[in-house]
Structure formats: C-alpha cells, structure tokens
Enzyme design. Structure first.
Site, PDB file in Angstrom:
ATOM      1  N   CYS A  63      -1.522   7.950  10.153  1.00 56.21           N
ATOM      2  CA  CYS A  63      -0.429   7.874  11.135  1.00 56.21           C
ATOM      3  C   CYS A  63       0.165   9.262  11.403  1.00 56.21           C
ATOM      4  CB  CYS A  63       0.620   6.861  10.697  1.00 56.21           C
ATOM      5  SG  CYS A  63       1.748   6.406  12.037  1.00 56.21           S
ATOM      6  N   HIS A 108      -2.645   2.122  10.384  1.00 51.62           N
ATOM      7  CA  HIS A 108      -2.296   2.054   8.967  1.00 51.62           C
ATOM      8  C   HIS A 108      -3.307   1.174   8.228  1.00 51.62           C
ATOM      9  CE1 HIS A 108       1.709   3.950   9.073  1.00 51.62           C
ATOM     10  NE2 HIS A 108       1.768   3.472  10.303  1.00 51.62           N
ATOM     11  N   GLU A 140      -3.469   0.674   5.142  1.00 51.17           N
ATOM     12  CA  GLU A 140      -2.762  -0.014   4.053  1.00 51.17           C
ATOM     13  C   GLU A 140      -2.009  -1.248   4.539  1.00 51.17           C
ATOM     14  OE1 GLU A 140       0.400   2.570   5.816  1.00 51.17           O
ATOM     15  OE2 GLU A 140      -1.766   2.687   5.523  1.00 51.17           O
TER      16      GLU A 140
END
Length: 199
Positions: free
Chosen positions: A77, A181, A183
């Site tokens: 990001c 992202h 994650e």
C-alpha cells in the site's frame, strides 16, 4: 527464515504481522538497521500520508537503508507508493526504487458517486507476471484502500481497473510491491504472502 517488518510511523504493521503468524511465520518488527540489513526477507507495509512518512524515513536514515537492500523486499500500500519516484500527495519526493509517479484518483465528471475516492473494497487483479503470483490468481479479488495510485509501466506485474487501469503490483530486481493489502485479502492474500516468502 529471518523475516523483518520495518517499523516506522505508518499503520497496519500489526495486521501484517498477524497474517504472517497465521502462516506459521514469526517476524520481527524493528527499525534496527543491522537487523533489517541481515534479514532474509523484508516487508515494508504502510497506511498513512506520503510526505510525513518520507520525512520520518529520512530523519531515521531508513530511506538510504531501504534502497540499499539486496534481499527480497515487499512493499504494501503506502509502501508501494513510497518506493516510487514521486507522489502527488503533498508533492512528495519518494525513494525512487520504481520510476513510476503516484497520482490521485480523479473520478470522471458525473461519476463521482459511482467511483468514489478512496478506492475501498475488493477488486480483481489481472495481467499477472513475476514469481509473486501463480497463474491461478489471475482475476482473483483482493482488498484495496487508497486514494492514490501508481501508473502502469514496465515494472507493472499486476493491474487493476478503478476509474482507470493502474499498477496493482510492481517488481524491479529484489523489490516487489502491492497496492492492495495481502494481509486483508483472505486466502488469496495468504497465497501471495507465501509466494513472497518462497522467493
């Protein structure tokens, strides 16, 4: 394997650490130059504003350190945007690992309520290249939250279309970066993190 997450004044570090923990990986969150330099793999995450973050990196000499790294590095990001040459966000000179310029999304006239800024939510990635991705990830959905984007270029290894086609991921030498992202992208994001750890 010695995995380091670079600690600096940007958010989202703990969620990256949690995602690695779910993969059975214990990473160290640190700003220690020697630990970063000696790591096998390095993750440079981030949620925040470009100019204040770059000022922090310069103040702590992390800017010089990051560009000098030789092992695989993954920006996420804001990490991707700071690895580019320049950001329109407060007219910020960035690290210059990638030549791309980072620009603000501007909705087309009359579409402001259809294509809102920030670009937030799930979107598909296409045109996948490099060993960060496997063929089965083509057109899979990942999670984005951003108001600025990197232009498409020779370093683009994944694209996404929101208002216009942009770089969803970049790669140059040992440096990789995703605008989305991983994650926060469920099983698809976990696969991408696993692919990075195998580099």
């Amino acid at each position: 394997m010695n995995i380091v997450i670079i600690k600096y004044n940007a958010g989202n570090i703990e969620s990256v650490n949690n995602a690695l923990n779910r993969l059975g990986v214990n990473a160290e969150i640190t700003a220690d130059h020697d630990k970063i330099r000696n790591a096998d793999k390095i993750i440079f995450p981030g949620v925040g504003e470009a100019s204040t973050t770059m000022a922090y990196l310069r103040e702590n000499k992390l800017d010089e350190l990051i560009v000098s790294l030789k092992q695989p590095v993954l920006g996420i990001c804001l990490g991707l945007q700071l690895m580019c040459s320049h950001s329109e966000e407060n007219d910020t000179k960035c690290l210059g690992i990638f030549n791309e310029k980072v620009k603000r999304f501007i909705p087309k006239p009359g579409e402001e309520y259809v294509t809102k800024v920030p670009h937030m939510g799930w979107n598909a990635i296409q045109d996948l290249k490099s060993d960060l991705f496997t063929a089965d990830l083509e057109n899979e959905y990942v999670y984005f939250v951003h108001s600025y984007y990197a232009e498409k270029s020779e370093h683009t290894i994944a694209t996404c279309n929101y208002i216009l086609p942009f770089s969803a991921a970049l790669h140059r030498d040992n440096f990789y970066a995703t605008q989305f992202h991983p994650e926060k992208s469920g099983t698809i994001g976990a696969k991408i993190l696993e692919n990075f750890l195998k580099l």
